[in-house]
Motif scaffolding. Sequence first.
Motif, short mmCIF file in Angstrom:
data_model
loop_
_atom_site.label_atom_id
_atom_site.label_comp_id
_atom_site.label_asym_id
_atom_site.label_seq_id
_atom_site.Cartn_x
_atom_site.Cartn_y
_atom_site.Cartn_z
N MET A 71 10.80 13.49 -11.20
CA MET A 71 11.70 13.97 -10.32
C MET A 71 11.13 15.58 -10.28
SD MET A 71 15.50 14.74 -9.83
CE MET A 71 15.74 12.98 -8.60
N PHE A 72 10.86 16.35 -9.23
CA PHE A 72 10.52 17.68 -9.17
C PHE A 72 11.80 18.54 -9.46
CE2 PHE A 72 9.96 21.71 -6.76
CZ PHE A 72 8.83 21.99 -7.36
N ARG A 73 11.69 19.64 -10.08
CA ARG A 73 12.82 20.41 -10.36
C ARG A 73 12.29 21.83 -10.91
NH1 ARG A 73 17.57 18.91 -14.66
NH2 ARG A 73 18.04 21.28 -15.25
N ILE A 74 13.10 22.88 -10.01
CA ILE A 74 13.26 24.17 -10.70
C ILE A 74 14.43 24.67 -11.09
CG2 ILE A 74 12.63 26.41 -9.76
CD1 ILE A 74 10.70 25.18 -7.48
N ASP A 75 14.21 25.43 -12.27
CA ASP A 75 15.62 25.78 -12.80
C ASP A 75 15.45 27.34 -12.66
OD1 ASP A 75 17.26 24.02 -14.92
OD2 ASP A 75 15.23 23.14 -14.51
N THR A 76 16.61 27.88 -12.23
CA THR A 76 16.95 29.21 -12.03
C THR A 76 18.03 29.63 -13.12
OG1 THR A 76 18.57 29.32 -10.28
CG2 THR A 76 16.19 29.16 -9.72
N ASP A 77 18.42 30.96 -12.96
CA ASP A 77 19.69 31.21 -13.95
C ASP A 77 20.87 30.46 -13.54
OD1 ASP A 77 17.98 33.33 -15.01
OD2 ASP A 77 18.96 34.72 -13.94
N ASN A 78 21.09 30.32 -12.14
CA ASN A 78 22.54 29.64 -11.77
C ASN A 78 22.29 28.31 -11.30
OD1 ASN A 78 24.19 31.87 -12.55
ND2 ASN A 78 22.78 32.89 -10.99
N LEU A 79 21.07 27.88 -10.94
CA LEU A 79 20.81 26.68 -9.84
C LEU A 79 19.68 25.71 -10.74
CD1 LEU A 79 20.49 28.74 -6.72
CD2 LEU A 79 22.49 27.41 -7.39
N ILE A 80 19.71 24.49 -10.03
CA ILE A 80 18.70 23.61 -10.24
C ILE A 80 18.55 23.36 -8.73
CG2 ILE A 80 18.13 21.22 -11.05
CD1 ILE A 80 20.67 21.64 -13.30
N LEU A 81 17.03 23.18 -8.40
CA LEU A 81 16.64 22.78 -7.34
C LEU A 81 15.85 21.63 -7.59
CD1 LEU A 81 14.93 26.45 -6.01
CD2 LEU A 81 17.33 25.41 -5.93
N ARG A 82 16.27 20.58 -6.78
CA ARG A 82 15.72 19.10 -7.31
C ARG A 82 15.36 18.39 -6.04
NH1 ARG A 82 19.67 16.12 -6.10
NH2 ARG A 82 21.88 16.59 -6.45
N ASP A 83 14.56 17.32 -6.26
CA ASP A 83 14.63 16.33 -5.17
C ASP A 83 15.72 15.70 -4.81
OD1 ASP A 83 11.52 16.38 -4.93
OD2 ASP A 83 11.46 15.02 -6.59
#
Length: 178
Positions: free
Chosen positions: A1-13
């Motif tokens: 699963m694609f995922r980008i983590d930021t300070d406050n968020l998870i961007l995911r499929d």
Amino acid sequence: MFRIDTDNLILRDMMPEDEAHFVAMSQDTKYQRFYNESDCEPDKYKELTKLFIEQSVESPRHSFQLAIEDKKSGEFIGTVCLRLESDFQASIGCGLLRKCQGSGLMQEAAIALADFGFRELNVHRLYAETISKNVAAIKLCESLGMQKEAHFREHRFFKNQWWDTVVFSVLHAEWVKA
């Protein structure tokens, strides 16, 4: 699963369990202000959820339609997308729950996805198109370092009126991660 983590968020499929939240977001009257009525039908958002899940396994991948998840609560709070086009161009778009608007979370998500596009996908030009009265979207574009490059008069017709649209873009050479 694609995922980008930021300070406050998870961007995911997107996942099947996101469907109800995605549909609910689309039914908010504030969300619907700048969309054609037929574009906000609940069944359309159910179909879009399925489409976004299918696109997540395509190879090569051309669309990153991602759920935005609050890192602390695990709650679905919106979507952000990057759609690859020919000639190393891509468009970006987003939607956020009303209760999260004005918090800076959409900017955080958009910066992370734009940076991924420029850094990992070698995007040359990233652009966004919106209704000219969508002040929040225009401010977001400007906060990403995008410049207004077009204003189309009476470009879209819905809600029994003509709407102007604007296009903003930023080039890879201009990109400075905020």
